[in-house]
Design an enzyme around this catalytic site. Sequence first.
Site, PDB file in Angstrom:
ATOM      1  N   GLU A 100      -8.338  -0.649   0.629  1.00 36.84           N
ATOM      2  CA  GLU A 100      -7.605  -0.356  -0.608  1.00 36.84           C
ATOM      3  C   GLU A 100      -7.439   1.152  -0.797  1.00 36.84           C
ATOM      4  O   GLU A 100      -8.284   1.934  -0.355  1.00 36.84           O
ATOM      5  CB  GLU A 100      -8.384  -0.907  -1.812  1.00 36.84           C
ATOM      6  CG  GLU A 100      -7.853  -2.198  -2.360  1.00 36.84           C
ATOM      7  CD  GLU A 100      -6.542  -2.066  -3.114  1.00 36.84           C
ATOM      8  OE1 GLU A 100      -5.739  -1.160  -2.837  1.00 36.84           O
ATOM      9  OE2 GLU A 100      -6.323  -2.902  -4.007  1.00 36.84           O
ATOM     10  N   ASP A 104     -10.303   1.300  -9.412  1.00 37.87           N
ATOM     11  CA  ASP A 104     -10.212   1.859 -10.765  1.00 37.87           C
ATOM     12  C   ASP A 104     -11.121   1.018 -11.668  1.00 37.87           C
ATOM     13  O   ASP A 104     -12.339   1.210 -11.669  1.00 37.87           O
ATOM     14  CB  ASP A 104      -8.722   1.791 -11.156  1.00 37.87           C
ATOM     15  CG  ASP A 104      -8.386   2.577 -12.404  1.00 37.87           C
ATOM     16  OD1 ASP A 104      -9.265   2.711 -13.267  1.00 37.87           O
ATOM     17  OD2 ASP A 104      -7.256   3.057 -12.529  1.00 37.87           O
ATOM     18  N   PHE A 153      -4.277  11.407 -12.780  1.00 39.90           N
ATOM     19  CA  PHE A 153      -3.152  10.600 -12.311  1.00 39.90           C
ATOM     20  C   PHE A 153      -2.770  11.069 -10.913  1.00 39.90           C
ATOM     21  O   PHE A 153      -2.117  12.089 -10.751  1.00 39.90           O
ATOM     22  CB  PHE A 153      -1.958  10.732 -13.264  1.00 39.90           C
ATOM     23  CG  PHE A 153      -1.008   9.574 -13.154  1.00 39.90           C
ATOM     24  CD1 PHE A 153      -0.549   9.135 -11.920  1.00 39.90           C
ATOM     25  CD2 PHE A 153      -0.589   8.904 -14.301  1.00 39.90           C
ATOM     26  CE1 PHE A 153       0.308   8.052 -11.811  1.00 39.90           C
ATOM     27  CE2 PHE A 153       0.272   7.814 -14.196  1.00 39.90           C
ATOM     28  CZ  PHE A 153       0.722   7.395 -12.949  1.00 39.90           C
ATOM     29  N   VAL A 154      -3.221  10.321  -9.906  1.00 38.22           N
ATOM     30  CA  VAL A 154      -2.991  10.758  -8.517  1.00 38.22           C
ATOM     31  C   VAL A 154      -1.819  10.024  -7.857  1.00 38.22           C
ATOM     32  O   VAL A 154      -1.602   8.836  -8.098  1.00 38.22           O
ATOM     33  CB  VAL A 154      -4.262  10.596  -7.652  1.00 38.22           C
ATOM     34  CG1 VAL A 154      -5.222  11.747  -7.893  1.00 38.22           C
ATOM     35  CG2 VAL A 154      -4.954   9.267  -7.915  1.00 38.22           C
TER      36      VAL A 154
HETATM   37  C1  PRP Z   1      -3.542  -0.380  -7.576  1.00 36.91           C
HETATM   38  C2  PRP Z   1      -4.483  -0.237  -6.398  1.00 36.91           C
HETATM   39  C3  PRP Z   1      -5.436  -1.367  -6.586  1.00 36.91           C
HETATM   40  C4  PRP Z   1      -5.528  -1.502  -8.086  1.00 36.91           C
HETATM   41  C5  PRP Z   1      -6.763  -0.797  -8.560  1.00 36.91           C
HETATM   42  O1  PRP Z   1      -2.553  -1.296  -7.244  1.00 36.91           O
HETATM   43  O2  PRP Z   1      -3.794  -0.322  -5.176  1.00 36.91           O
HETATM   44  O3  PRP Z   1      -4.951  -2.567  -6.023  1.00 36.91           O
HETATM   45  O4  PRP Z   1      -4.367  -0.873  -8.641  1.00 36.91           O
HETATM   46  O5  PRP Z   1      -6.959  -1.000  -9.920  1.00 36.91           O
HETATM   47  P1  PRP Z   1      -8.154  -1.877 -10.512  1.00 36.91           P
HETATM   48  O6  PRP Z   1      -9.414  -1.435  -9.851  1.00 36.91           O
HETATM   49  O7  PRP Z   1      -8.129  -1.535 -11.996  1.00 36.91           O
HETATM   50  O8  PRP Z   1      -7.829  -3.327 -10.272  1.00 36.91           O
HETATM   51  P2  PRP Z   1      -1.156  -1.423  -8.000  1.00 36.91           P
HETATM   52  O9  PRP Z   1      -1.210  -2.630  -8.899  1.00 36.91           O
HETATM   53  O10 PRP Z   1      -0.782  -0.117  -8.638  1.00 36.91           O
HETATM   54  O11 PRP Z   1      -0.143  -1.789  -6.817  1.00 36.91           O
HETATM   55  P3  PRP Z   1       0.304  -0.932  -5.530  1.00 36.91           P
HETATM   56  O12 PRP Z   1      -0.853  -0.950  -4.555  1.00 36.91           O
HETATM   57  O13 PRP Z   1       1.480  -1.693  -4.988  1.00 36.91           O
HETATM   58  O14 PRP Z   1       0.665   0.463  -5.983  1.00 36.91           O
END
Ligand code: PRP
Length: 181
Positions: A100, A104, A153-154
């Site tokens: 991943e 977050d 915000f990265v």
């Molecule tokens: C982001 C990242 C993780 C998730 C982390 O995905 O890739 O999957 O958020 O956040 P969390 O720990 O609060 O669950 P996003 O939904 O932005 O999709 P992307 O990977 O397509 O940018």
Amino acid sequence: MNMHPDCERIMLTEDQLRARVREVAEKVDKDYDGKRPLVVGILKGSIIFYADFIRFLTMPVELDFMAVSSYGSGAVSSGKLNIKKDLDRDVKGRDVIIVEDIIDSGFTLANLKALLTERGAASVSIATLLNKAERREYGVAPDYNCFDIENEFVIGYGLDYNEQYRHLPYIGILKRSVYEK
Ligand code: PRP
């Protein structure tokens, strides 16, 4: 290095990313000695980290991908994980490494780990590029993490804002003026 004008500053350069990703991949390689793990990339944010990470592995690996999102909206993730694209491979009896870009709240990885364990994976570990530990709400931690970061915000190196900036080769901090319009 040319910085995108929407960036406040560069947090991690290409060189820093490469060196640390290599270090972490070498540790994973050692830990999985003699095994043939299934390396699962979570689309789309992980793509660049994933591509760099697997190229530092020397053990035999198989590659697979999932795309997920959480139902509902708002600052705090709610509801269940929505699987937009599932794995091609059966994880039963497999050693799985989930790759991943960022952890977050932990919602995504806590749910993914539970799901793959429930499907009968022999083991499930988590490799992340970035860890925002202060944001954690769900009880999950990466087994392998490249960088602990503050709550900024990265963007770049796979990470987006409104689907922009994923192709930047570095991790930058987005200017507030871009998302506070
Ligand atoms: C982001 C990242 C993780 C998730 C982390 O995905 O890739 O999957 O958020 O956040 P969390 O720990 O609060 O669950 P996003 O939904 O932005 O999709 P992307 O990977 O397509 O940018």
